[in-house]
Design a protein around this motif. Sequence first.
Motif, short mmCIF file in Angstrom:
data_model
loop_
_atom_site.label_atom_id
_atom_site.label_comp_id
_atom_site.label_asym_id
_atom_site.label_seq_id
_atom_site.Cartn_x
_atom_site.Cartn_y
_atom_site.Cartn_z
N GLU A 1 0.81 -1.21 0.00
CA GLU A 1 0.00 0.00 0.00
C GLU A 1 0.85 1.27 0.00
OE1 GLU A 1 0.74 -1.42 2.83
OE2 GLU A 1 0.57 -0.05 4.51
N GLU A 2 2.11 1.17 0.47
CA GLU A 2 3.00 2.35 0.43
C GLU A 2 3.28 2.75 -1.03
OE1 GLU A 2 5.67 0.81 4.28
OE2 GLU A 2 6.03 0.11 2.26
N VAL A 3 3.44 1.74 -1.88
CA VAL A 3 3.75 2.00 -3.29
C VAL A 3 2.52 2.57 -4.00
CG1 VAL A 3 4.58 0.99 -5.44
CG2 VAL A 3 5.30 0.02 -3.24
N ILE A 4 1.38 1.97 -3.70
CA ILE A 4 0.15 2.43 -4.36
C ILE A 4 -0.11 3.89 -3.97
CG2 ILE A 4 -2.34 2.02 -4.56
CD1 ILE A 4 -1.69 -0.98 -3.98
N ALA A 5 0.16 4.23 -2.71
CA ALA A 5 -0.01 5.62 -2.27
C ALA A 5 0.94 6.55 -3.04
CB ALA A 5 0.26 5.74 -0.77
N LEU A 6 2.15 6.08 -3.27
CA LEU A 6 3.11 6.90 -4.02
C LEU A 6 2.62 7.13 -5.46
CD1 LEU A 6 5.97 8.19 -4.48
CD2 LEU A 6 6.70 5.92 -5.21
N LEU A 7 2.12 6.08 -6.09
CA LEU A 7 1.64 6.22 -7.47
C LEU A 7 0.50 7.22 -7.54
CD1 LEU A 7 1.67 2.49 -8.72
CD2 LEU A 7 3.48 4.21 -8.89
N HIS A 8 -0.41 7.15 -6.56
CA HIS A 8 -1.51 8.12 -6.54
C HIS A 8 -1.00 9.54 -6.31
CE1 HIS A 8 -4.89 5.52 -7.17
NE2 HIS A 8 -4.44 4.67 -6.26
N SER A 9 0.01 9.65 -5.48
CA SER A 9 0.58 10.98 -5.22
C SER A 9 1.18 11.58 -6.49
CB SER A 9 1.63 10.85 -4.11
OG SER A 9 2.39 12.02 -4.03
N VAL A 10 1.80 10.76 -7.33
CA VAL A 10 2.32 11.26 -8.61
C VAL A 10 1.15 11.70 -9.51
CG1 VAL A 10 3.48 10.61 -10.76
CG2 VAL A 10 4.46 9.92 -8.55
N LEU A 11 0.12 10.87 -9.55
CA LEU A 11 -1.00 11.17 -10.45
C LEU A 11 -1.76 12.44 -10.03
CD1 LEU A 11 -2.52 7.68 -11.32
CD2 LEU A 11 -0.82 9.03 -12.56
N THR B 1 3.50 14.53 -5.89
CA THR B 1 4.92 14.19 -6.05
C THR B 1 5.31 14.45 -7.50
OG1 THR B 1 4.76 12.47 -4.35
CG2 THR B 1 6.61 12.32 -5.88
N ARG B 2 6.40 15.21 -7.68
CA ARG B 2 6.86 15.55 -9.04
C ARG B 2 7.56 14.34 -9.65
NH1 ARG B 2 10.81 18.70 -7.77
NH2 ARG B 2 12.43 17.44 -8.73
N LEU B 3 7.24 14.02 -10.88
CA LEU B 3 7.88 12.91 -11.58
C LEU B 3 8.74 13.45 -12.72
CD1 LEU B 3 8.29 9.90 -11.99
CD2 LEU B 3 6.21 9.83 -13.36
N ASP B 4 10.06 13.41 -12.52
CA ASP B 4 10.97 13.93 -13.54
C ASP B 4 11.26 12.88 -14.61
OD1 ASP B 4 11.44 16.51 -12.26
OD2 ASP B 4 12.39 15.31 -10.68
N ALA B 5 11.39 11.64 -14.18
CA ALA B 5 11.68 10.61 -15.17
C ALA B 5 10.95 9.32 -14.81
CB ALA B 5 13.18 10.35 -15.25
N LEU B 6 10.21 8.80 -15.78
CA LEU B 6 9.56 7.49 -15.63
C LEU B 6 10.39 6.50 -16.44
CD1 LEU B 6 7.15 5.63 -14.83
CD2 LEU B 6 6.09 6.30 -17.01
N CYS B 7 10.97 5.53 -15.75
CA CYS B 7 11.72 4.48 -16.44
C CYS B 7 10.84 3.25 -16.50
CB CYS B 7 12.99 4.12 -15.67
SG CYS B 7 14.22 5.42 -15.67
N VAL B 8 10.65 2.70 -17.68
CA VAL B 8 9.88 1.48 -17.82
C VAL B 8 10.79 0.40 -18.39
CG1 VAL B 8 7.90 0.33 -18.91
CG2 VAL B 8 7.72 2.72 -18.17
N GLU B 9 10.81 -0.73 -17.70
CA GLU B 9 11.60 -1.88 -18.12
C GLU B 9 10.62 -3.00 -18.47
OE1 GLU B 9 14.04 -3.18 -14.87
OE2 GLU B 9 14.77 -4.97 -15.89
N GLY B 10 10.85 -3.65 -19.61
CA GLY B 10 9.93 -4.73 -20.01
C GLY B 10 8.91 -4.23 -21.02
N SER B 11 8.38 -5.19 -21.79
CA SER B 11 7.39 -4.82 -22.81
C SER B 11 6.08 -4.45 -22.16
CB SER B 11 7.11 -6.01 -23.73
OG SER B 11 8.23 -6.79 -23.92
#
Lengths: 331, 485
Positions: free
Chosen positions: A49-59, A63-73
């Motif tokens: 739930e800590e991670v999910i809270a962080l994702l919502h905070s970005v959305l 929380t400012r998101l300077d770079a989104l790194c995506v690994e994997g298809s």
Amino acid sequence: MNVLWLQSGGCGGCSMSLLCADTTDFQGHLRDGGVNLLWHPSLSMASGEEVIALLHSVLDGGTRLDALCVEGSLLRGPHGTGRFHMLAGTGLPMIHWVRELAAKAAHVLAVGSCAAWGGITAGGDNPTDACGLQYEDDRLGGLLGADFRSGSGLPVINIAGCPTHPSWVIDTLMALAADGFAADDLDPLNRPRFYADQLVHHGCTRNEYYEFKASAEKPSDLGCMMEHMGCKGTQVHADCNTRLWNGEGSCTRGGYACIACTEPGFQEPGHPFHETPKLAGIPIGLPTDMPKAWFVALASLSKSATPKRVKNNAVADHLVVKPAVRKTRLK
Amino acid sequence: MSRLLVGPFNRVEGDLEVSLDIADGRVTSAQVNATMYRGFEQILQGKAPHDALVYVPRICGICSVSQSVASARALADLGGIAMPANGQHATNLILATENLADHLTHFYLFFMPDFARPVYAAHPWHAEAVRRFAPDHGEQVRAATAARQRWLTLLGTLGGKWPHTQSVEPGGSTRAIDAAERVRLLAKVREFRGFLERQLFAAPLETVAALETEAALWDWHAQDPLGGDLRFFLTLVRDLQLDTLGPGPGRYLSYGAYAQPGGGWALPGGVWRTQTGEVEVLNPRVITEDATHAWLAHAREPLHPLHGITRPEPDKPGAYTWNKAPRLGGQVVETGAIARQLTSGMPLVRDAVARHGGTVYTRVLARLIELARVVPMMEDWLQAIRPTEAFCVPTTLPDEGSGVGLSEAARGSLGHWLVVRRGRIANYQIVAPTSWNFSPRDAAGTPGALEQALVDAPVREGEQTPVAVQHIVRSFDPCMVCTVH
């Protein structure tokens, strides 16, 4: 620079490769370069739930998101639902999260060939309908679409490779953190030029064998792997033989062919990976910037002039003929 | 009773979600969901058999070499190919480098950071846990990351690169090692030994490997309870009763690790039952996979992997994971370093498991003991290399046939089963270690090893991602990407 790292339809190998970055203090190295990892699936404390809270905070902009790194298809199947990869704990497909988060990010980075083009996960009949962030093989589009631009105005930065080299990623992140990266720094496939303007062939230790077309015939032979063993190093964009892997390696130094893992579509070459496709005995995949006729002429000439040393060593796994020691001063 | 959905579960390899039923502060039932499917077994259909060596390492970025070795063995079995001694030594060195790197990564980066959590702030050792194991700043986490980086330079030489090394062939290794490289590699192994002896064990590897009983272990611990990270871990075991947390099924599987040129294994395999305390010979013919609760097509009865099918059925009722349920003679088994140490006769691990069973404590202990045992083996294998002799024989494969490749990854038993028709792969089935450990329920409703281990785990008031559950899950060192390939 706040960096969020997500993994989707890949193997996690680009993260594991990243940890091999050439530094005595990986965590300090990133911090000193101005990179703040908001969350990384392998390296962060936060779970559930800590991670999910962080994702919502970005959305919601907290929380400012300077770079989104995506690994994997990005896995669009089955039938466009994205259910082949649900982000655990959220009941939502990862492609949903990636679309939403990419819209908030100043920069979007595809880490590895899976996130760049679809990669190995898109092999065979592509059972999961895998694609890259902004490419599907060499066609623009992918998950985010051809017109996507991140907050900075750049397209998705494709740090392609399977896996990608740790220092390709670190150098890109450091340059972005230092505001030292612009559209001109990307090649026509949006790969960082600092590594994609090189060829794997450059710095290959087998270059003397290549010059004389003294070719390896079986795995572990020392000779050039272009003629028989499927090596594509003369055509492939990457600096693997000058920016070495894990201290001193590369595929060709390891005794196996370059399979073009930084290039779109490498996962389906249309021939067995370790065999060179030929037409009338001549490899189809010749160096792209050389007239074919010249190549064939030079190759037959150099083949007829191959020193015994090079010829014999090419088909052995250690030197069987050493360079002669002459008692004359070299001129 | 309440229900809790836990995820995303990080510091494991890949994607995992755990669904828990909770009553009176304890887990009463667990379901383990591997939430991502890529379909390597489908991708491999119709390929030239040798191409498997390009695809399968890419199943997993943390144990790519393990996949290569299993595949190379399956192809060798198909083609009747035997490696020369140098090839065997080089392959063992490559595999051991990866396996030990995984153990190191697991302990320092994945498992120990949980003890730096604020939930443990009241314990006397907490400040020390933060100093050592906080993910960003922990001194030991940073030192271990540096040691890992340096250690994996072995694979720069031995295999060209890591992960996705492609030097492992059915006939040996494509990268011959010359005499000067051999001494340089030995120096690097000794460097790693130095890290382990200074930081992890605060003792010579031989001293740790020679601990024969739990009594001896705890005597050694009492000499210096915070000296080195293993003894620090043992201090936590006592304080948090990690020796009772996460009991496994009591049956252990190892295929045998590090094949030796003269035949046999450096760490012999088999099946170990806590009940009997004896090694049984493994019969791989009784391995089956049951897809009842997977989003995959299933046959009328569980199939041996040689006849296995992998076809997604995302709307299948009653399914809750992409993982099939592997069974050995119909039974749930646990696999991993703990199984290897039991079947290969390591007395301390046998003693500890006899007293406590497979738990968070014994799983982690077995992994660290394996580090102490295998590093000296690597020194021996390097000494045994003969630089002027062959490292690899050519691969010629028949157009029809089948092959089995059994190997040990860091996390346990990994099997590849391959069928070739008209020169192309007709079927390729993979049963990964985490497929065993994180198995869903089978047709009879029997839960998998982790599903059993989670029952009775404590859940504190208000916890959404229970810390005890995290310890148990991570004690298996799961690799979800391998599981669902």
